[in-house]
Design a protein around this motif. Structure first.
Motif, PDB file in Angstrom:
ATOM      1  N   SER A  79      50.147  47.931  37.174  1.00 16.57           N
ATOM      2  CA  SER A  79      48.619  48.175  37.642  1.00 16.57           C
ATOM      3  C   SER A  79      48.286  49.599  37.455  1.00 16.57           C
ATOM      4  O   SER A  79      49.315  50.593  37.202  1.00 16.57           O
ATOM      5  CB  SER A  79      48.340  47.676  38.882  1.00 16.57           C
ATOM      6  OG  SER A  79      46.863  47.620  39.091  1.00 16.57           O
ATOM      7  N   GLY A  84      43.188  55.765  39.078  1.00 17.79           N
ATOM      8  CA  GLY A  84      42.829  55.208  37.768  1.00 17.79           C
ATOM      9  C   GLY A  84      43.842  55.393  36.653  1.00 17.79           C
ATOM     10  O   GLY A  84      44.740  56.178  37.098  1.00 17.79           O
ATOM     11  N   ASP A  90      47.441  54.262  30.389  1.00 14.07           N
ATOM     12  CA  ASP A  90      46.357  53.381  30.221  1.00 14.07           C
ATOM     13  C   ASP A  90      46.559  52.517  28.856  1.00 14.07           C
ATOM     14  O   ASP A  90      46.004  51.350  28.907  1.00 14.07           O
ATOM     15  CB  ASP A  90      45.173  54.329  29.902  1.00 14.07           C
ATOM     16  CG  ASP A  90      43.759  53.595  29.798  1.00 14.07           C
ATOM     17  OD1 ASP A  90      43.635  52.687  30.511  1.00 14.07           O
ATOM     18  OD2 ASP A  90      43.090  53.847  28.532  1.00 14.07           O
ATOM     19  N   ARG A  94      48.583  48.008  29.332  1.00 13.26           N
ATOM     20  CA  ARG A  94      47.863  46.817  28.851  1.00 13.26           C
ATOM     21  C   ARG A  94      47.902  46.616  27.365  1.00 13.26           C
ATOM     22  O   ARG A  94      47.184  45.819  26.898  1.00 13.26           O
ATOM     23  CB  ARG A  94      46.174  47.317  29.191  1.00 13.26           C
ATOM     24  CG  ARG A  94      45.853  48.513  28.103  1.00 13.26           C
ATOM     25  CD  ARG A  94      44.599  49.012  28.563  1.00 13.26           C
ATOM     26  NE  ARG A  94      43.845  50.152  28.118  1.00 13.26           N
ATOM     27  CZ  ARG A  94      43.246  50.171  26.861  1.00 13.26           C
ATOM     28  NH1 ARG A  94      42.915  48.939  26.135  1.00 13.26           N
ATOM     29  NH2 ARG A  94      42.801  51.055  26.350  1.00 13.26           N
ATOM     30  N   LEU A 365      40.384  54.156  43.867  1.00 11.84           N
ATOM     31  CA  LEU A 365      39.515  53.189  43.177  1.00 11.84           C
ATOM     32  C   LEU A 365      39.969  51.701  43.958  1.00 11.84           C
ATOM     33  O   LEU A 365      40.975  51.767  44.387  1.00 11.84           O
ATOM     34  CB  LEU A 365      40.026  53.216  41.817  1.00 11.84           C
ATOM     35  CG  LEU A 365      39.525  54.414  40.936  1.00 11.84           C
ATOM     36  CD1 LEU A 365      40.038  54.083  39.361  1.00 11.84           C
ATOM     37  CD2 LEU A 365      37.899  54.381  40.844  1.00 11.84           C
ATOM     38  N   ARG A 367      40.875  47.939  43.544  1.00 12.11           N
ATOM     39  CA  ARG A 367      41.680  47.159  42.648  1.00 12.11           C
ATOM     40  C   ARG A 367      42.947  47.910  42.101  1.00 12.11           C
ATOM     41  O   ARG A 367      43.706  47.551  41.523  1.00 12.11           O
ATOM     42  CB  ARG A 367      40.779  46.665  41.278  1.00 12.11           C
ATOM     43  CG  ARG A 367      39.957  45.465  41.705  1.00 12.11           C
ATOM     44  CD  ARG A 367      39.493  44.858  40.150  1.00 12.11           C
ATOM     45  NE  ARG A 367      38.705  45.712  39.309  1.00 12.11           N
ATOM     46  CZ  ARG A 367      39.158  46.071  38.380  1.00 12.11           C
ATOM     47  NH1 ARG A 367      40.330  46.031  37.870  1.00 12.11           N
ATOM     48  NH2 ARG A 367      38.559  47.048  37.472  1.00 12.11           N
ATOM     49  N   ASN A 480      42.539  41.736  36.279  1.00 12.00           N
ATOM     50  CA  ASN A 480      42.134  42.780  37.310  1.00 12.00           C
ATOM     51  C   ASN A 480      43.112  43.794  37.707  1.00 12.00           C
ATOM     52  O   ASN A 480      43.079  44.558  38.491  1.00 12.00           O
ATOM     53  CB  ASN A 480      42.039  41.764  38.511  1.00 12.00           C
ATOM     54  CG  ASN A 480      40.769  41.093  38.716  1.00 12.00           C
ATOM     55  OD1 ASN A 480      39.958  41.355  38.166  1.00 12.00           O
ATOM     56  ND2 ASN A 480      40.920  39.834  39.210  1.00 12.00           N
ATOM     57  N   ILE A 482      44.087  45.626  35.435  1.00  5.35           N
ATOM     58  CA  ILE A 482      43.962  46.663  34.363  1.00  5.35           C
ATOM     59  C   ILE A 482      42.570  47.209  34.748  1.00  5.35           C
ATOM     60  O   ILE A 482      41.632  46.538  35.085  1.00  5.35           O
ATOM     61  CB  ILE A 482      43.622  46.057  32.905  1.00  5.35           C
ATOM     62  CG1 ILE A 482      44.992  45.156  32.608  1.00  5.35           C
ATOM     63  CG2 ILE A 482      43.356  47.206  31.810  1.00  5.35           C
ATOM     64  CD1 ILE A 482      46.139  45.917  32.607  1.00  5.35           C
ATOM     65  N   GLN A 483      42.303  48.559  34.698  1.00  9.10           N
ATOM     66  CA  GLN A 483      41.262  49.377  35.342  1.00  9.10           C
ATOM     67  C   GLN A 483      40.090  48.824  34.768  1.00  9.10           C
ATOM     68  O   GLN A 483      38.978  48.443  35.278  1.00  9.10           O
ATOM     69  CB  GLN A 483      41.511  50.774  35.075  1.00  9.10           C
ATOM     70  CG  GLN A 483      40.432  51.743  35.583  1.00  9.10           C
ATOM     71  CD  GLN A 483      40.466  53.235  35.445  1.00  9.10           C
ATOM     72  OE1 GLN A 483      41.486  53.723  35.138  1.00  9.10           O
ATOM     73  NE2 GLN A 483      39.534  53.897  35.917  1.00  9.10           N
ATOM     74  N   ASN A 484      40.155  48.576  33.293  1.00 10.11           N
ATOM     75  CA  ASN A 484      38.844  48.166  32.665  1.00 10.11           C
ATOM     76  C   ASN A 484      38.709  46.771  32.325  1.00 10.11           C
ATOM     77  O   ASN A 484      37.990  46.084  31.536  1.00 10.11           O
ATOM     78  CB  ASN A 484      38.586  49.038  31.236  1.00 10.11           C
ATOM     79  CG  ASN A 484      39.611  48.915  30.350  1.00 10.11           C
ATOM     80  OD1 ASN A 484      40.834  48.307  30.608  1.00 10.11           O
ATOM     81  ND2 ASN A 484      39.437  49.702  29.209  1.00 10.11           N
ATOM     82  N   LYS A 485      39.993  45.986  32.682  1.00 10.51           N
ATOM     83  CA  LYS A 485      40.103  44.538  32.881  1.00 10.51           C
ATOM     84  C   LYS A 485      40.347  44.218  31.143  1.00 10.51           C
ATOM     85  O   LYS A 485      40.203  43.203  30.951  1.00 10.51           O
ATOM     86  CB  LYS A 485      38.879  43.926  33.144  1.00 10.51           C
ATOM     87  CG  LYS A 485      38.686  44.120  34.490  1.00 10.51           C
ATOM     88  CD  LYS A 485      37.806  43.016  35.145  1.00 10.51           C
ATOM     89  CE  LYS A 485      37.645  43.109  36.642  1.00 10.51           C
ATOM     90  NZ  LYS A 485      36.598  42.306  37.410  1.00 10.51           N
ATOM     91  N   ASP A 486      40.769  45.303  30.474  1.00 15.17           N
ATOM     92  CA  ASP A 486      40.913  45.024  28.865  1.00 15.17           C
ATOM     93  C   ASP A 486      42.577  44.828  28.627  1.00 15.17           C
ATOM     94  O   ASP A 486      43.352  45.608  28.309  1.00 15.17           O
ATOM     95  CB  ASP A 486      40.547  45.996  28.222  1.00 15.17           C
ATOM     96  CG  ASP A 486      40.503  46.071  26.713  1.00 15.17           C
ATOM     97  OD1 ASP A 486      40.927  44.819  26.107  1.00 15.17           O
ATOM     98  OD2 ASP A 486      40.535  46.809  25.723  1.00 15.17           O
TER      99      ASP A 486
END
Length: 517
Positions: A79, A84, A90, A94, A365, A367, A480, A482-486
């Motif tokens: 995660s 972030g 990043d 993902r 942050l 989540r 959830n 992933i920071q940007n949910k992507d």
């Protein structure tokens, strides 16, 4: 002839180039000494060997951090952190990496830097040391370090160029601009290097030489190589038996005493800086900070929740541990004193996030994952830069050896023989003892145990690839995490990383991995 030696990364091959080499290709000054000075005597040879180790810890704020991105972020428990996700984490957590991503390019460059330095030692040691046994010791040390570099490359990228010659001239075009060789061919070289190493190195080193690769370390790596060859993509299952036989050579009271290996009684005592180089560490690369060596270890800076924390673990990994398992609160950080203000930070899974216990406000942050904690939590020295932590880089511990042996035996249809090695690891962690004898169930238990014991130690992505479980890993993830949910879906191309675009641009003989074109 006096040469200014430059490290030139072209396609994975390395050449020693003059300062006028082509722009756009990476050049790193390595030495301005002539060859006769570097290899003029045994002391110079020994220093050159140490230069191979140094290449494993080059620019720690880059190479080690990005290597972690490649080996420990692409899985169901990864995660983002309180600050972030950033840099290549990043991308890799993902599954959004590209051929231009920094981490892959740096790993390729670093490993071929290691290979180049090792090739120089291998070529020159017999010229410097006339006693063959003594020369073989230096050659063996270089070959083990070279073999481990190729082992990393082949697991990351698959087919890779093979360079075994010292490059001293631009005329060596086959080495400088070599094509990728099949995975099986690369593994054959790795086995050859490690076999030479185990036969010609001392059982263990003592005194100021502690930390150099030994016969025992070569055997441990070789056992891991065999078990990797037994899985995907090679699938030569006869290598499970070879792995078991090799790992047995360093396991058991007599063998552990001989090679200086073993488990510590307390899991929490394994990782502090004050206890580095203990018998549990099989393969580590040293780091320390002082006024003359400011390039130390930046990893805690990116992992401690009150620093620039950009990586975390999902809370479901925390929940995977049994109550009382001593590994849980070492692998993760449920609470910690913020060294910047003295406040207690506690992870609250209902947020999920860290909460400042003094102000009762969220810290970082929402989540964000729970922080990874195996790097020593002693705050960096006053005045030290962000990378000024003293923690060594661990690439293999003895518990890894035991779990590999358990896996090799179980896959060789010997679950009853495998079980005690699993339980030895669990007993040290104060976890319940397993009574599983069914092969399939024991396979699942061993794989789970590797997560509980080894998360964060450059094993997770490699395990997933050799087991062929990446589709299940991604299916088990939530946006959830992933920071940007992507979160990207599974694609077969993700089983290997892309060949770095920089290398493709430099070498017309290289081709890209399938799916990454």
């Amino acid at each position: 002839m006096k040469l200014k030696i430059y490290l030139f990364i072209a396609v994975g091959s390395l050449a020693f180039m003059a300062p006028s080499c082509k722009k756009g290709l990476e050049e790193h000054p390595y030495s301005s000494l002539d060859a006769s000075s570097v290899f003029g005597n045994e002391d110079g040879l020994k220093k050159t060997v140490f230069g191979i180790y140094d290449a494993y810890v080059l620019k720690p704020w880059l190479y080690q951090f990005f290597y972690f991105s490649l080996t420990e972020t692409g899985h169901q428990y990864a995660s983002f952190g309180t600050g972030g996700a950033a840099y290549d984490i990043d991308l890799y957590y993902r599954f959004a990496e590209t051929p231009s991503s920094t981490a892959g390019s740096l790993a390729w460059t670093q490993m071929y830097t290691i290979i180049s330095r090792a090739n120089s030692v291998i070529a020159n040691a017999p010229k410097v040391v006339t006693d063959q046994a003594a020369a073989n010791k230096y050659v063996a040390e270089a070959k083990v370090l070279r073999g481990y570099a190729y082992f990393n490359l082949v697991r990351l990228f698959g087919d890779v160029p093979i360079v075994v010659n010292e490059i001293t001239s631009l005329s060596q075009k086959d080495d400088i601009f070599g094509a990728r060789k099949p995975i099986a061919t690369v593994y054959a070289l790795i086995v050859e290097d490690l076999t030479f190493g185990e036969a010609n190195l001392p059982d263990l080193w003592t005194g100021s030489d502690v930390g150099r690769v030994s016969s025992g370390i070569a055997k441990a790596i070789l056992g891991k190589v065999y078990i990797t060859m037994a899985g995907k993509p090679i699938n030569k299952t006869e290598n499970f038996a070879k792995a078991a036989d090799k790992l047995k050579e360093i396991v058991g009271t007599a063998n552990e005493n001989k090679y200086g290996f073993g488990l510590l009684d307390d899991f929490a005592s394994v990782f502090p800086v004050s206890n580095e180089r203990n018998k549990e560490f099989v393969l580590t690369f040293g780091q320390f900070y002082n006024s003359s060596n400011t390039n130390a270890n930046i990893m805690p800076f990116f992992f401690l929740p009150f620093e620039q924390n950009i990586f975390g673990l999902s809370y479901k990994l925390y929940e995977l541990y049994e109550p009382g398992d001593t590994r849980r609160d070492v692998t993760t950080i449920p609470s910690i004193i913020n060294a910047n203000d003295g406040h207690m930070l506690k992870y609250d899974q209902t947020q999920p996030a860290y909460v400042d216990a003094t102000t009762n406000k969220l810290f970082g942050l929402q989540r964000a994952g729970i922080a990874y904690g195996k790097y020593d939590r002693t705050f960096r020295s006053a005045g030290a830069p962000p990378w000024g932590y003293n923690t060594d880089y661990s690439h293999m511990r003895f518990s890894d050896v035991l779990l590999l042996l358990a896996e090799a035996l179980n896959e060789s249809n010997k679950p009853a023989e495998a079980l005690p090695y699993l339980n030895r690891v669990r007993a040290r962690a104060r976890a319940s003892i397993s009574n599983i004898t069914d092969q399939a169930q024991l396979r699942d238990a061993i794989r789970k145990e590797r997560r509980l014991e080894l998360t964060g130690e450059h094993t997770t992505v490699f395990d997933i690839r050799r087991w062929g479980t990446l589709p299940a890993e991604i299916a088990a993830m939530s946006p959830n995490q992933i920071q940007n949910k992507d979160l990207n879906p599974y694609n077969p191309k993700l089983e290997l990383y892309p060949v770095p675009q920089q290398q493709l641009n430099s070498n017309p003989a290289l081709v890209q991995n399938p799916g990454w074109q």
